[in-house]
Design a protein around this motif. Sequence first.
Motif, mmCIF file in Angstrom:
data_model
loop_
_atom_site.group_PDB
_atom_site.id
_atom_site.type_symbol
_atom_site.label_atom_id
_atom_site.label_comp_id
_atom_site.label_asym_id
_atom_site.label_seq_id
_atom_site.Cartn_x
_atom_site.Cartn_y
_atom_site.Cartn_z
ATOM 1 N N GLY A 18 0.823 4.950 9.450
ATOM 2 C CA GLY A 18 1.862 4.129 8.851
ATOM 3 C C GLY A 18 2.391 3.016 9.724
ATOM 4 N N GLY A 20 1.283 0.026 10.040
ATOM 5 C CA GLY A 20 1.128 -1.299 9.451
ATOM 6 C C GLY A 20 -0.069 -2.068 9.963
ATOM 7 N N THR A 23 -1.973 -4.359 7.271
ATOM 8 C CA THR A 23 -1.207 -5.556 6.908
ATOM 9 C C THR A 23 -1.296 -6.611 8.000
ATOM 10 O OG1 THR A 23 0.354 -4.303 5.554
ATOM 11 C CG2 THR A 23 1.121 -6.419 6.424
ATOM 12 N N THR A 146 9.093 7.536 11.089
ATOM 13 C CA THR A 146 9.050 6.317 10.284
ATOM 14 C C THR A 146 7.651 6.069 9.751
ATOM 15 O OG1 THR A 146 10.799 5.364 11.663
ATOM 16 C CG2 THR A 146 9.527 3.841 10.304
ATOM 17 N N GLY A 147 6.663 6.215 10.610
ATOM 18 C CA GLY A 147 5.293 5.972 10.202
ATOM 19 C C GLY A 147 4.814 6.935 9.133
ATOM 20 N N ARG A 150 6.276 6.022 5.804
ATOM 21 C CA ARG A 150 5.548 4.885 5.236
ATOM 22 C C ARG A 150 4.214 5.334 4.653
ATOM 23 N NH1 ARG A 150 5.811 0.215 9.913
ATOM 24 N NH2 ARG A 150 8.067 -0.251 9.855
ATOM 25 N N GLN A 153 4.648 7.038 1.335
ATOM 26 C CA GLN A 153 4.961 6.061 0.292
ATOM 27 C C GLN A 153 3.706 5.303 -0.126
ATOM 28 O OE1 GLN A 153 7.731 3.003 1.508
ATOM 29 N NE2 GLN A 153 8.567 2.834 -0.556
ATOM 30 N N ARG A 154 2.881 4.962 0.839
ATOM 31 C CA ARG A 154 1.641 4.229 0.581
ATOM 32 C C ARG A 154 0.656 5.058 -0.241
ATOM 33 N NH1 ARG A 154 -1.044 3.522 6.012
ATOM 34 N NH2 ARG A 154 -1.592 5.690 5.575
ATOM 35 N N GLU A 197 10.801 -5.793 11.127
ATOM 36 C CA GLU A 197 10.367 -6.305 9.830
ATOM 37 C C GLU A 197 8.941 -6.861 9.936
ATOM 38 O OE1 GLU A 197 11.885 -6.167 6.827
ATOM 39 O OE2 GLU A 197 13.310 -4.878 7.888
#
Length: 225
Positions: A18, A20, A23, A146-147, A150, A153-154, A197
């Motif tokens: 997670g 990112g 992205t 946090t990861g 994420r 959720q993904r 962010e």
Amino acid sequence: MSGAARTGVFITVEGGEGAGKSTQIARLAEHLRRGDREVVITREPGGSPRAEQIRTALLAGVAKDHGPFAEALLFSAARLDHLDTLIRPALARGAVVLCDRFADSTRAYQGAAGGIDPQEVAALERVVVGPTRPDLTLILDLPPETGLARARQRAEGQGPDRFEAETLSFHQRLREAFRSIAAGEPERCVLIDAAAEPDAVTAAVRAAVEGRLPQLRRGGQGHAA
């Protein structure tokens, strides 16, 4: 690198679940392509047809019961094919290769978090990777809680894969392993705060690439040797 002179640039992106990576790789590729460069996006495990087959088995947990060393061997088999069929040919023709995970993930997942002796991991890496080492490694760092949130959720209702399903303590060891790699090889690695962010992470990624690899600045000339 065997077989041909290396004229391209090899960048790997590492981090826990997670973080990112996908992205940021896509954004970096878009930025570099504006400079009329060939950019190849790939991933591990995977990146070639045979390696993608191994990826499917690994993420399904087929090798889990055989222990982390068996997993490391499968990752290494996938990496051998990936290097031979995609990464080395792309570098030989001057492309920028952006790889989502590479050998540092084996060091972290099967080594530090999985318990394999570091010397065994290093021996595998020497045999499999040889001289084809990244010019730059970006390590996206964030708390595992946090990861994992994420990643859940993904997944959009799909169950966690083999590694997402590991314990929080496993993921905490992973984070420390990646941070240790960054601290131990500062000439190759840049640690980036992935809890920021996405646009701030993108800016940090771009700054790291252009700072460490000035030939990739917009308007820059030539390729890395």
